[in-house]
Design a protein around this motif. Sequence first.
Motif: not given
Length: 325
Positions: A127-132
């Motif tokens: 849910n942090q919506n980081f890359r990949l």
Amino acid sequence: MNDTKQFSDRRSALDRVGALAASTRAARERRRPASPQWAAWGFLAPVTLYLALFYAYPLYRNLDLSLRDYTVRSFVQGDAPFTGLANYRKVFDDPVFAPALLHTVVFTAACLVFQYAVGLALAVFFNQNFRLSATLRALFLIPWLLPLIVSASTWSWMLNSDSGVVNAVLHAVGIGPVNWLTSPSWSLTSVIIANIWIGVPFNLVVLYSGLQSIPGSLYEAAALDGANAWHRFWRITFPLLRPVSAITLLLGLIYTLKVFDIIWIMTKGGPADSSTTFATWSYQLGFGNLLPAFGPGAAVGNLLVVAALVFGLIYVRVQRKQALS
């Protein structure tokens, strides 16, 4: 006289107009489509037929099997004598009943707890919506998308006592080999590990969808008030995720109660019934012997149905109380 005639002509004209309007109205009513109620029944008919054929009728047949003394001959000819609850008494008196009940409870509880805990942790992580993030989420879905026979066969190979990769790793770190599938002490643990691996992606997907519905402004306000990550999770995420968690656990419970493929492929309920659950025991009674016991096998299956029904009713009751409050 003329006035009377004109009045009569006007009246006859009005009568003709009224008759024409009535006939037009009747024609429209004849052309009017069916009422919305009939349309609703038309849409419900396929669903009702599907439920009757694939749910109601099999449940009825299973109940009938459990109340009669069926053999192979009587199953074909349909003349099995009625025995009442004799098959259920036979199941309760069977020495396999207590271990199978314990294994079913342990297998279901352990799978539910770890699948939910790991799935929730991964959902919060993604849910942090980081890359990949999207790519990794897609990779985590692979265990859920694979056929169960492939997953169970893979775990059987990995946990093989002689050539399994797990024992190879243990040997590399100085730990002796473990008989994962052939030891009564480890067989149930082995199938639990495999089922947890298969069920985590489902929990991840459902819980991640629930997290997406929580407004980010709540976390921002909590951060401004000085709440750390743990407090934000415990005070915001977990309470607001409770309805999604409830349906996730209910569906996981119903699925886990009837898990058969994984256990049967990996251990066949053995050794010495050490990994036998109600699902595998029901199959063994009905189809795993030269002389099948259809009645007791159906009785064990009905116990699973009753357990799932009880938990479903508890869920509905809890949800209704929450809605009223």
